[in-house]
Structures are given as C-alpha cells and as structure tokens.
Design a protein around this motif. Structure first.
Motif, PDB file in Angstrom:
ATOM      1  N   THR A  15      18.006  -0.887  49.390  1.00 10.68           N
ATOM      2  CA  THR A  15      18.169   0.399  48.708  1.00 10.68           C
ATOM      3  C   THR A  15      19.470   0.374  47.895  1.00 10.68           C
ATOM      4  N   ILE A  17      22.565   0.197  45.413  1.00 13.01           N
ATOM      5  CA  ILE A  17      23.036  -0.767  44.415  1.00 13.01           C
ATOM      6  C   ILE A  17      22.340  -2.118  44.598  1.00 13.01           C
ATOM      7  N   ASP A  36      18.503  -7.780  54.271  1.00 12.43           N
ATOM      8  CA  ASP A  36      18.934  -6.438  54.683  1.00 12.43           C
ATOM      9  C   ASP A  36      18.584  -6.234  56.145  1.00 12.43           C
ATOM     10  N   ARG A  37      19.378  -5.421  56.829  1.00 18.77           N
ATOM     11  CA  ARG A  37      19.034  -5.083  58.223  1.00 18.77           C
ATOM     12  C   ARG A  37      17.824  -4.156  58.263  1.00 18.77           C
ATOM     13  N   ASP A  62      21.148  -8.973  60.116  1.00 16.78           N
ATOM     14  CA  ASP A  62      22.440  -8.298  60.028  1.00 16.78           C
ATOM     15  C   ASP A  62      23.449  -9.260  59.403  1.00 16.78           C
ATOM     16  N   VAL A  63      24.228  -8.773  58.433  1.00 21.53           N
ATOM     17  CA  VAL A  63      25.201  -9.661  57.782  1.00 21.53           C
ATOM     18  C   VAL A  63      26.314 -10.115  58.725  1.00 21.53           C
ATOM     19  N   ASN A  89      26.736  -7.572  48.712  1.00 18.68           N
ATOM     20  CA  ASN A  89      26.653  -6.136  48.435  1.00 18.68           C
ATOM     21  C   ASN A  89      26.573  -5.268  49.690  1.00 18.68           C
ATOM     22  N   SER A 140      33.418  -4.561  46.086  1.00 18.58           N
ATOM     23  CA  SER A 140      34.528  -3.840  46.702  1.00 18.58           C
ATOM     24  C   SER A 140      34.323  -2.354  46.381  1.00 18.58           C
ATOM     25  N   TYR A 154      37.572   1.744  55.736  1.00 20.07           N
ATOM     26  CA  TYR A 154      36.730   1.305  54.603  1.00 20.07           C
ATOM     27  C   TYR A 154      37.598   0.725  53.485  1.00 20.07           C
ATOM     28  N   LYS A 158      37.760  -3.029  51.922  1.00 26.96           N
ATOM     29  CA  LYS A 158      37.486  -3.300  50.506  1.00 26.96           C
ATOM     30  C   LYS A 158      38.682  -3.961  49.821  1.00 26.96           C
ATOM     31  N   PRO A 184      32.771  -0.380  42.306  1.00 24.09           N
ATOM     32  CA  PRO A 184      32.063   0.826  41.852  1.00 24.09           C
ATOM     33  C   PRO A 184      32.866   2.091  42.162  1.00 24.09           C
ATOM     34  N   GLY A 185      32.604   3.111  41.337  1.00 23.56           N
ATOM     35  CA  GLY A 185      33.164   4.441  41.615  1.00 23.56           C
ATOM     36  C   GLY A 185      32.193   5.229  42.473  1.00 23.56           C
ATOM     37  N   ILE A 187      28.774   6.386  42.965  1.00 26.95           N
ATOM     38  CA  ILE A 187      27.480   5.970  42.413  1.00 26.95           C
ATOM     39  C   ILE A 187      26.362   6.878  42.923  1.00 26.95           C
ATOM     40  N   SER A 191      21.244   7.462  49.065  1.00 32.33           N
ATOM     41  CA  SER A 191      21.885   7.778  50.345  1.00 32.33           C
ATOM     42  C   SER A 191      23.120   8.674  50.199  1.00 32.33           C
TER      43      SER A 191
HETATM   44  N1  LIG Z   1      27.581   4.131  46.450  1.00 33.95           N
HETATM   45  C1  LIG Z   1      28.831   4.184  46.047  1.00 33.95           C
HETATM   46  O1  LIG Z   1      29.280   5.212  45.498  1.00 33.95           O
HETATM   47  C2  LIG Z   1      29.732   2.989  46.226  1.00 33.95           C
HETATM   48  C3  LIG Z   1      31.031   3.067  45.726  1.00 33.95           C
HETATM   49  C4  LIG Z   1      31.883   1.972  45.884  1.00 33.95           C
HETATM   50  C5  LIG Z   1      31.434   0.832  46.518  1.00 33.95           C
HETATM   51  N2  LIG Z   1      30.164   0.789  46.993  1.00 33.95           N
HETATM   52  C6  LIG Z   1      29.759  -0.441  47.692  1.00 33.95           C
HETATM   53  O2  LIG Z   1      28.556  -0.932  47.147  1.00 33.95           O
HETATM   54  C7  LIG Z   1      27.774  -1.537  48.173  1.00 33.95           C
HETATM   55  C8  LIG Z   1      26.380  -0.905  48.209  1.00 33.95           C
HETATM   56  O3  LIG Z   1      26.533   0.477  48.405  1.00 33.95           O
HETATM   57  P1  LIG Z   1      25.291   1.490  48.328  1.00 33.95           P
HETATM   58  O4  LIG Z   1      25.828   2.809  47.949  1.00 33.95           O
HETATM   59  O5  LIG Z   1      24.194   0.894  47.561  1.00 33.95           O
HETATM   60  O6  LIG Z   1      24.910   1.567  49.885  1.00 33.95           O
HETATM   61  P2  LIG Z   1      23.540   2.032  50.567  1.00 33.95           P
HETATM   62  O7  LIG Z   1      23.928   2.623  51.895  1.00 33.95           O
HETATM   63  O8  LIG Z   1      22.705   2.832  49.641  1.00 33.95           O
HETATM   64  O9  LIG Z   1      22.809   0.633  50.813  1.00 33.95           O
HETATM   65  C9  LIG Z   1      23.452  -0.360  51.590  1.00 33.95           C
HETATM   66  C10 LIG Z   1      22.413  -1.358  52.070  1.00 33.95           C
HETATM   67  O10 LIG Z   1      23.096  -2.310  52.892  1.00 33.95           O
HETATM   68  C11 LIG Z   1      22.365  -2.479  54.100  1.00 33.95           C
HETATM   69  N3  LIG Z   1      23.268  -2.831  55.187  1.00 33.95           N
HETATM   70  C12 LIG Z   1      24.258  -2.077  55.708  1.00 33.95           C
HETATM   71  N4  LIG Z   1      24.816  -2.706  56.740  1.00 33.95           N
HETATM   72  C13 LIG Z   1      24.172  -3.896  56.880  1.00 33.95           C
HETATM   73  C14 LIG Z   1      24.281  -4.977  57.792  1.00 33.95           C
HETATM   74  N5  LIG Z   1      25.174  -4.954  58.800  1.00 33.95           N
HETATM   75  N6  LIG Z   1      23.473  -6.049  57.629  1.00 33.95           N
HETATM   76  C15 LIG Z   1      22.544  -6.084  56.641  1.00 33.95           C
HETATM   77  N7  LIG Z   1      22.359  -5.051  55.772  1.00 33.95           N
HETATM   78  C16 LIG Z   1      23.177  -3.981  55.896  1.00 33.95           C
HETATM   79  C17 LIG Z   1      21.681  -1.144  54.351  1.00 33.95           C
HETATM   80  O11 LIG Z   1      20.538  -1.266  55.201  1.00 33.95           O
HETATM   81  C18 LIG Z   1      21.315  -0.710  52.928  1.00 33.95           C
HETATM   82  O12 LIG Z   1      20.046  -1.176  52.544  1.00 33.95           O
HETATM   83  C19 LIG Z   1      28.552  -1.363  49.470  1.00 33.95           C
HETATM   84  O13 LIG Z   1      29.303  -2.523  49.734  1.00 33.95           O
HETATM   85  C20 LIG Z   1      29.464  -0.196  49.159  1.00 33.95           C
HETATM   86  O14 LIG Z   1      30.646  -0.187  49.929  1.00 33.95           O
HETATM   87  C21 LIG Z   1      29.304   1.836  46.868  1.00 33.95           C
END
Ligand SMILES: NC(=O)c1ccc[n+]([C@@H]2O[C@H](COP(=O)([O-])OP(=O)(O)OC[C@H]3O[C@@H](n4cnc5c(N)ncnc54)[C@H](O)[C@@H]3O)[C@@H](O)[C@H]2O)c1
Length: 248
Positions: A15, A17, A36-37, A62-63, A89, A140, A154, A158, A184-185, A187, A191
């Motif tokens: 899901t 990014i 993905d988990r 799990d990563v 990611n 990050s 967090y 990062k 990213p800012g 986004i 979720s």
């Molecule tokens: N969304 C934002 O505004 C934002 C801003 C800055 C940085 N980021 C970074 O971008 C990345 C993606 O963010 P997002 O908003 O798409 O998150 P999200 O929660 O929408 O999706 C994250 C995905 O990672 C998977 N995941 C989480 N923990 C895991 C694990 N232990 N093992 C395997 N899979 C795992 C989840 O199941 C999910 O599918 C992250 O690293 C987040 O920190 C996001």
C-alpha cells in the motif's frame, strides 16, 4: 521505458508509497519483486499488475527477518541472474510522547525503519558488487530536517537512514553502486487518516510552497529517477519530495 528488464526489490509494497513505486516501476518495464508483511495485500497488488501485463511477484514477510529477506533476494537473483535496484520503503510511524515511550517501542521503530535496511542491503549488495552496478533508494522523511514532537523514535530512525545512505554511498561508489535517499513530506496515502486529522492535513499544506497534497506517485517518480540512468551521476544524496516545505 526507463527500467526495461531491470530487476527491482521493493519493501512495504502492499500500500501507500511502496504500492505506487511497484506500479510505476512495473509500467516502466521492470521485473518488480514486492515484499510486505501484509502478504495478502501485497499479493493482490502484484496480481493486479500482472493482469495489466506487467512483471510483478510478491512475497510475504517481515523486514526484521534477515533470513526471510535473504531468501527473497536470492530467489529474485536466481530467477533473473541479477538485481538492479533495491527500494527500502517499509516503515512504521506510531506516535508516542517521549516520556511515555518504552525501550521496546524505541527498539521496534529502529528495527523496522533502520536495521531492516542493513538486512536488505546485505542481501543484495554481494550480487551488485559482482555486477559492478546497482541502485539503492532509502526512504527517510522530511521530519528529520524539521524535528517533530511525539516522533523522537521515528525521526531518530530516519536520521539513521540518512547516515546509512551517505556512508554506504562512499563505501559502494567504487563498485558503481549508487545509494540515495528520498525524504517525503506529508503524503496523501490511504493510511494517513489513521494518524492525522483534516485540520492537521490543512496545516501540512499551509506549510508547503505547493498548495496541493503530495501523492505517493509524486514520491514514486523521484524514486524512479534515482533508480534509472537519469541519476547516474548522483550518489549519497537526499531529495525532499514535500511540496517545498523544508529547504536546505
Ligand atoms: N506517508 C507519509 O507522509 C510519509 C512521510 C515521510 C516518510 N514516509 C516514509 O515512506 C515509507 C512508506 O510510507 P507510507 O506512508 O507509504 O506507509 P504505509 O503505512 O501506507 O505503508 C507501509 C507499508 O509497509 C509495510 N510494513 C510495515 N512494517 C513492515 C515490516 N516490519 N515488514 C514488512 N512490511 C512492513 C506495511 O504493511 C505497509 O504495506 C515509510 O518508510 C515512511 O516512513 C512516509
């Protein structure tokens, strides 16, 4: 196509990014290996991409599980004979006031957001060194530049991602392996409603120069740039995708 027949591993691809990265990279001709988990969610995204005529496979895990990551990377390398890009990611971002935070919560954040990149990078780098080519893109966050209350664990994780990126770029540069980072800012993911109110979202947009929501596709496009030959002269760099929020 910018990634024709390139072999790519994307973590957290079910899901947000990561899903956008998998879809964009597949459309650009890559063989996308999604991890993905959320095994069922990841499989559904991969299946939809195959239905659209693209090359995508999914694996659950799990990563934090170094052995599982190694097995998935080995399977991708055995299938294609190479690996061209790793997109680190997967991440979590639960809020917790610092004085209420347990050591276990601090450790979990760093294990998922930072130590996982140690596992994934170690899993793909021996093959990239053999190839004398490769691209690693680490996710990050702009919060590292800003500092955010309730997210000390967090933001610390990062910041570690940026340190890892810079040092690994220096260490791997002689092997023609590029390691860069995207911050990213705020986004507009599916979720985000679990974490932020509409008022907070408006405050994010007010802080940006661009007065619109920044999308997963906006981030995926910069990851694409960092994964293809257009960025061949760059390594160790940090690119903000935040609508012009932080500037430095
Ligand atoms: N969304 C934002 O505004 C934002 C801003 C800055 C940085 N980021 C970074 O971008 C990345 C993606 O963010 P997002 O908003 O798409 O998150 P999200 O929660 O929408 O999706 C994250 C995905 O990672 C998977 N995941 C989480 N923990 C895991 C694990 N232990 N093992 C395997 N899979 C795992 C989840 O199941 C999910 O599918 C992250 O690293 C987040 O920190 C996001």
């Amino acid at each position: 196509m910018l990634l024709k027949d390139r072999v790519v591993l994307v973590t957290g691809a079910a899901t947000g990014i990561g899903e956008a990265i998998a879809g964009l990279f597949a459309a650009e001709g890559a063989h996308v290996h999604m991890f993905d988990r959320d095994e069922a969610g990841c499989a559904a995204v991969a299946s939809a991409l195959r239905d659209a005529g693209y090359s995508a496979v999914s694996s659950g895990g799990d990563v934090r599980d170094a052995q599982r990551i190694a097995d998935v990377a080995r399977a991708a390398i055995e299938r294609h004979g190479r690996i061209d890009a790793l997109i680190n990611n997967a991440g979590i971002f639960p809020r917790r006031a610092f004085l209420e935070m347990s050591a276990a919560e601090w450790d979990e954040m760093h294990d998922v957001n930072l130590k996982s990149m140690f596992h994934t990078s170690q899993a793909v780098l021996p093959q990239m060194v053999r190839q004398q080519s490769g691209k690693i893109v680490n996710l990050s966050s702009v919060t590292f530049h800003l500092g955010v209350p309730g997210l000390t664990h967090y933001v610390s994780s990062k910041g570690g991602v940026i340190g890892l990126t810079r040092s690994l770029a220096r260490e791997m540069g002689p092997h023609n392996i590029h390691v860069n980072c995207v911050t990213p800012g705020a986004i507009h993911t599916k979720s985000e409603k679990n974490f932020v109110s509409p008022e907070q979202v408006q405050a994010f947009v007010d802080s940006q120069s661009l007065q619109r929501r920044i999308t997963p596709l906006d981030v995926a496009r910069v990851c694409l740039f960092l994964s293809c030959e257009l960025s061949d002269g760059m390594t160790g760099q940090i690119l903000n995708v935040d609508g012009g929020w932080a500037m430095h």
